[in-house]
Design a protein around this motif. Structure first.
Motif, PDB file in Angstrom:
ATOM      1  N   SER A 172     -11.417  -5.881   7.130  1.00  0.00           N
ATOM      2  CA  SER A 172     -10.366  -5.997   6.150  1.00  0.00           C
ATOM      3  C   SER A 172      -9.163  -6.649   6.883  1.00  0.00           C
ATOM      4  O   SER A 172      -8.447  -7.795   6.610  1.00  0.00           O
ATOM      5  N   ARG A 173      -8.596  -5.861   7.667  1.00  0.00           N
ATOM      6  CA  ARG A 173      -7.384  -6.377   8.531  1.00  0.00           C
ATOM      7  C   ARG A 173      -7.692  -7.540   9.449  1.00  0.00           C
ATOM      8  O   ARG A 173      -6.816  -8.537   9.549  1.00  0.00           O
ATOM      9  N   SER A 225      -8.371  -1.049  -4.290  1.00  0.00           N
ATOM     10  CA  SER A 225      -8.718  -0.725  -3.005  1.00  0.00           C
ATOM     11  C   SER A 225     -10.188   0.153  -2.817  1.00  0.00           C
ATOM     12  O   SER A 225     -10.622  -0.203  -1.598  1.00  0.00           O
ATOM     13  N   LEU A 272     -11.171  -0.888   1.521  1.00  0.00           N
ATOM     14  CA  LEU A 272     -10.361   0.156   2.413  1.00  0.00           C
ATOM     15  C   LEU A 272     -10.986   1.514   2.542  1.00  0.00           C
ATOM     16  O   LEU A 272     -11.958   2.117   1.991  1.00  0.00           O
ATOM     17  N   GLY A 284      -2.918  -3.833   1.638  1.00  0.00           N
ATOM     18  CA  GLY A 284      -4.662  -3.655   1.001  1.00  0.00           C
ATOM     19  C   GLY A 284      -5.291  -4.993   1.846  1.00  0.00           C
ATOM     20  O   GLY A 284      -5.084  -5.357   2.741  1.00  0.00           O
ATOM     21  N   SER A 285      -6.281  -5.172   0.916  1.00  0.00           N
ATOM     22  CA  SER A 285      -7.139  -6.258   1.194  1.00  0.00           C
ATOM     23  C   SER A 285      -7.033  -7.798   0.690  1.00  0.00           C
ATOM     24  O   SER A 285      -8.035  -8.411   0.987  1.00  0.00           O
ATOM     25  N   ARG A 336       0.877  -1.251  -0.082  1.00  0.00           N
ATOM     26  CA  ARG A 336       0.094   0.072  -0.020  1.00  0.00           C
ATOM     27  C   ARG A 336       0.823   1.234   0.014  1.00  0.00           C
ATOM     28  O   ARG A 336       1.723   1.152   0.966  1.00  0.00           O
ATOM     29  N   GLU A 359     -12.368  -1.256   6.746  1.00  0.00           N
ATOM     30  CA  GLU A 359     -10.954  -1.608   6.817  1.00  0.00           C
ATOM     31  C   GLU A 359     -10.648  -2.317   7.932  1.00  0.00           C
ATOM     32  O   GLU A 359      -9.920  -2.932   7.961  1.00  0.00           O
ATOM     33  N   GLU A 400      -1.068  -2.095   8.206  1.00  0.00           N
ATOM     34  CA  GLU A 400      -1.050  -0.627   7.709  1.00  0.00           C
ATOM     35  C   GLU A 400      -0.300  -0.575   6.459  1.00  0.00           C
ATOM     36  O   GLU A 400      -0.706   0.312   5.815  1.00  0.00           O
TER      37      GLU A 400
END
Length: 408
Positions: free
Chosen positions: A303-304, A198, A202, A334-335, A174, A300, A331
């Motif tokens: 996603s994390r 993204s 995100l 991305g996903s 990212r 987001e 951080e």
């Protein structure tokens, strides 16, 4: 983590109800929303309505009666909150590559004393192809590619536009959008971001991060269907400065005056070219409706959570037989998460046959995308279990899994 732990996380998931907004085939764990999003449950009925009633019954009257003419801007209004932009800064139109061509041409024209399109080595090939084509379209322009860690330092007084993909299509790395925008602006250059990997997964803030231009596709995390129309973004402060290098009648100030001389309309509409694809925009509008009531911070965060669980469980089961090819820091990615395996293609084919759908990128990369609206922690736990089982058993090493398909 146990499967019961995964169920507990799903029970506390504020986005769990969104899963019902999609038609997900039973027996499949779909982790390829970074290539083609799942179909919203509302699409068949909505498409039937447009085909049977609006097109079938009302025919050409629908351009007025059902506001087909205003669809590119109206549907852009649904997208605006997902990318941190104002509705009048966005347009649903054409494909990502065509939009990229338009905005690269516009950026070069807006910086006539500069000639360089700056990008990174390994950027998405289609984006680089468009930039290479621009070299023959705009005399004197040239594409310069540099290593990722050299981008900011390479921006100079020759740079017209910095063209980057927000999330790396292979490893998922990212970019710091805000920092790169600031560096470009200090040097007098514009920025152009590709949000295809993204948008919809995100928290993006185009205006807050000082972005100038952006493009993105509608068929990945935005769930608009195969070949869905793309979008483009032009920051409001640039609206009067940029012109469309592919002018067409739909971007004319008075398209039905059929004036032989082109006069661009005011605002983002000047980046229209031809007639909008109403059926495509209809499906995309249904895809964007799946985000109703969803906060980007929650999107987001989930996603994390999904990707962290996947990395941990896959490494626990596979040990040194796979290598994480994505940034480990949440951080910084991305996903989608990428693992490398010497026979990654065959492993992915075996996984797909077993009902875990991801995809593959050369030379050895297995990609797994996490769509926060419909993927669950239970999906992720089961997928990691399947990867561990297939690799440990050698199930992947069968002739049919080594046979190359046209698309995977």
């Amino acid at each position: 983590m146990t499967f019961e732990d995964a169920k507990t996380r799903d029970a506390a998931d504020s986005l769990a109800h969104c899963r019902e907004r999609f038609r997900l085939p039973p027996g499949k764990i779909y982790l390829d929303g970074n290539s083609l999003g799942a179909m919203p449950a509302s699409v068949p009925d909505r498409m039937a309505e447009v085909i049977d009633c609006e097109w079938g019954d009302d025919l050409i009257e629908s351009w007025n009666k059902h506001d087909w003419m205003g669809a590119p801007e109206r549907v852009a209004g649904r997208l605006a909150p997902l990318v941190g932009a104002e509705p009048d800064e966005l347009l649903i139109t054409d494909s990502t590559s065509i939009n990229l061509f338009k905005l690269l041409g516009a950026a070069l024209a807006a910086r006539p004393k500069r000639s360089v399109i700056l990008s990174e080595e390994g950027n998405f090939p289609s984006d680089l192809y468009v930039a290479q084509g621009m070299e023959s379209f705009v005399r004197g322009s040239r594409l310069q590619t540099v290593p990722t860690d050299a981008i900011a330092a390479s921006i100079s007084d020759e740079t017209a536009v910095v063209m980057l993909t927000h999330i790396d299509y292979r490893g998922g790395g990212r970019h710091d959008m805000k920092a790169i925008n600031a560096a470009a602006h200090r040097a007098g250059a514009l920025t152009l971001w590709d949000l295809s990997h993204s948008a919809g997964a995100l928290a993006i803030d185009l205006d807050g991060d000082g972005c100038d231009l952006a493009v993105g596709c509608g068929y990945k995390y935005l769930n608009g269907g195969p070949g869905a129309p793309a979008f483009l973004f032009v920051a409001r402060h640039l609206g009067g400065e940029l012109s469309n290098p592919l002018p067409g009648w739909m971007g004319h100030a008075a398209p039905f005056a059929f004036d032989p001389e082109y006069r661009p309309c005011e605002g983002i509409g000047r980046f229209r070219t031809g007639t909008p694809s109403i059926l495509g925009i209809t499906a995309l509008e249904a895809g964007l409706a799946t985000f109703d009531g969803v906060f980007l911070t929650c999107l987001e965060a989930k996603s994390r959570s999904l990707s962290e669980l996947f990395i941990g469980e896959t490494e626990r089961r596979c040990g040194g037989q796979v290598r994480l090819a994505s940034p480990r820091e949440p951080e910084a990615r991305g996903s989608h998460v990428v693992f490398a395996h010497p026979h990654g293609y065959a492993v992915m084919r075996a996984l797909i046959e077993a009902g875990v759908v991801g995809d593959f990128r050369e030379p050895d990369l297995m990609r797994f995308g996490f769509a926060p609206l419909y993927n669950s922690h239970q999906d992720v736990w089961r997928a990691a279990e399947a990867i561990g089982r297939i690799i440990a058993s050698g199930e992947w090493d069968q002739p049919r899994f080594h046979e190359r398909r046209r698309v995977i």
